[in-house]
Write a protein that holds these residues in place. Sequence first.
Motif, PDB file in Angstrom:
ATOM      1  N   ILE A 129      14.724  -5.384   6.149  1.00  0.00           N
ATOM      2  CA  ILE A 129      13.670  -5.246   5.139  1.00  0.00           C
ATOM      3  C   ILE A 129      12.442  -4.534   5.711  1.00  0.00           C
ATOM      4  O   ILE A 129      11.313  -4.707   5.244  1.00  0.00           O
ATOM      5  CB  ILE A 129      13.278  -6.612   4.537  1.00  0.00           C
ATOM      6  CG1 ILE A 129      12.815  -7.587   5.613  1.00  0.00           C
ATOM      7  CG2 ILE A 129      14.455  -7.192   3.760  1.00  0.00           C
ATOM      8  CD1 ILE A 129      12.263  -8.902   5.034  1.00  0.00           C
ATOM      9  N   LEU A 137       9.115  -3.554   4.152  1.00  0.00           N
ATOM     10  CA  LEU A 137       9.329  -2.976   2.827  1.00  0.00           C
ATOM     11  C   LEU A 137       8.897  -3.991   1.774  1.00  0.00           C
ATOM     12  O   LEU A 137       9.300  -5.161   1.828  1.00  0.00           O
ATOM     13  CB  LEU A 137      10.810  -2.626   2.634  1.00  0.00           C
ATOM     14  CG  LEU A 137      11.397  -1.586   3.589  1.00  0.00           C
ATOM     15  CD1 LEU A 137      12.909  -1.494   3.394  1.00  0.00           C
ATOM     16  CD2 LEU A 137      10.732  -0.228   3.382  1.00  0.00           C
ATOM     17  N   GLU A 138       8.076  -3.549   0.848  1.00  0.00           N
ATOM     18  CA  GLU A 138       7.550  -4.459  -0.155  1.00  0.00           C
ATOM     19  C   GLU A 138       7.702  -3.874  -1.554  1.00  0.00           C
ATOM     20  O   GLU A 138       7.842  -2.663  -1.736  1.00  0.00           O
ATOM     21  CB  GLU A 138       6.070  -4.752   0.107  1.00  0.00           C
ATOM     22  CG  GLU A 138       5.807  -5.450   1.431  1.00  0.00           C
ATOM     23  CD  GLU A 138       4.337  -5.694   1.667  1.00  0.00           C
ATOM     24  OE1 GLU A 138       3.916  -6.862   1.644  1.00  0.00           O
ATOM     25  OE2 GLU A 138       3.594  -4.706   1.867  1.00  0.00           O
ATOM     26  N   ARG A 142      11.641  -2.468  -1.627  1.00  0.00           N
ATOM     27  CA  ARG A 142      12.487  -3.456  -0.952  1.00  0.00           C
ATOM     28  C   ARG A 142      13.925  -3.366  -1.455  1.00  0.00           C
ATOM     29  O   ARG A 142      14.384  -4.156  -2.250  1.00  0.00           O
ATOM     30  CB  ARG A 142      11.935  -4.872  -1.153  1.00  0.00           C
ATOM     31  CG  ARG A 142      12.782  -6.014  -0.564  1.00  0.00           C
ATOM     32  CD  ARG A 142      12.650  -6.162   0.934  1.00  0.00           C
ATOM     33  NE  ARG A 142      11.309  -6.605   1.285  1.00  0.00           N
ATOM     34  CZ  ARG A 142      10.885  -7.877   1.233  1.00  0.00           C
ATOM     35  NH1 ARG A 142      11.704  -8.826   0.835  1.00  0.00           N
ATOM     36  NH2 ARG A 142       9.660  -8.172   1.579  1.00  0.00           N
ATOM     37  N   ASN A 163       9.618 -11.474  -2.596  1.00  0.00           N
ATOM     38  CA  ASN A 163       9.127 -10.093  -2.641  1.00  0.00           C
ATOM     39  C   ASN A 163       8.357  -9.879  -3.944  1.00  0.00           C
ATOM     40  O   ASN A 163       8.945  -9.815  -5.020  1.00  0.00           O
ATOM     41  CB  ASN A 163      10.294  -9.108  -2.547  1.00  0.00           C
ATOM     42  CG  ASN A 163       9.827  -7.660  -2.666  1.00  0.00           C
ATOM     43  OD1 ASN A 163       8.744  -7.300  -2.190  1.00  0.00           O
ATOM     44  ND2 ASN A 163      10.639  -6.833  -3.306  1.00  0.00           N
TER      45      ASN A 163
END
Length: 269
Positions: A129, A137-138, A142, A163
């Motif tokens: 991630i 990663l958001e 993601r 998330n």
Amino acid sequence: MNNHLLKRGLTPASVACFSAALVCSTFTFAAEKAAQEKAKEPWQLAEETEVWEPVPPVISSPANGIPSDAIALFDGKNLAQWQGAEGGEAKWKVADGVLTVVPSTGDIKTKESFCDVQLHIEWKTPTLITDDKGKLLEGQARNNSGVFFQERYEIQVLDSYNNKTYPNGQAGSVYKQTIPLVNASRAPGEWQTYDIIFTAPKFDSAQKLSKPGYVTVLHNGVLVQNHVEIQGTTEWIGKPVYKAHGCAPLRLQDHGNAMAFRNIWVRKL
């Protein structure tokens, strides 16, 4: 009615007698009918609401297989049912019974077109991630993909486990339209399922919308979209719109992430 009878020359006494006889006859008929119903056995009364036709066709539905009337879109072996979104060969990877997105090769779509369907699809987000620089990663970055019905109406596929993103864009949403009832997401690396009932929109002879599309979504066996109305194409930018079309392929999205899929089948409804 009494005035009518008087005009025909009957005396008031005759009219009264006639009316009384009619009322008596009506009550007698009703009483006789009630008596007949009362005289019926319970099983006879039950038979009156039994419908014997049409008889549903018999299919098999094995515990670890697919329904006998389903079309296997991906059974772990090859991409025979798929092609590139712009035509040509589908370039995603097939290995060990799993179909994996090869980033930047483009979306893939079914060779066959569909209208109303029941779709089963299993998917898994990568455990990684972070990007290649180690940055987390958001949101929509993601591990993102999507299941498109008729190439226009997307059910979002996303790692929505811890998330944060806009709710009408998380896993289980009708993208940019309808927020899922709950977040039923599993952790990255775990297989997840969608079972989706899609009712295609209908258009009249003038190419105007006569009935919108509808979708029901179960995410990991949990109802997240309950026969919700599709407002039009699921746009990233702008409002949803409807444009007339017929049956069309199912489409899986290449969003630049190595998403995995398996056990994809569809039933025409």
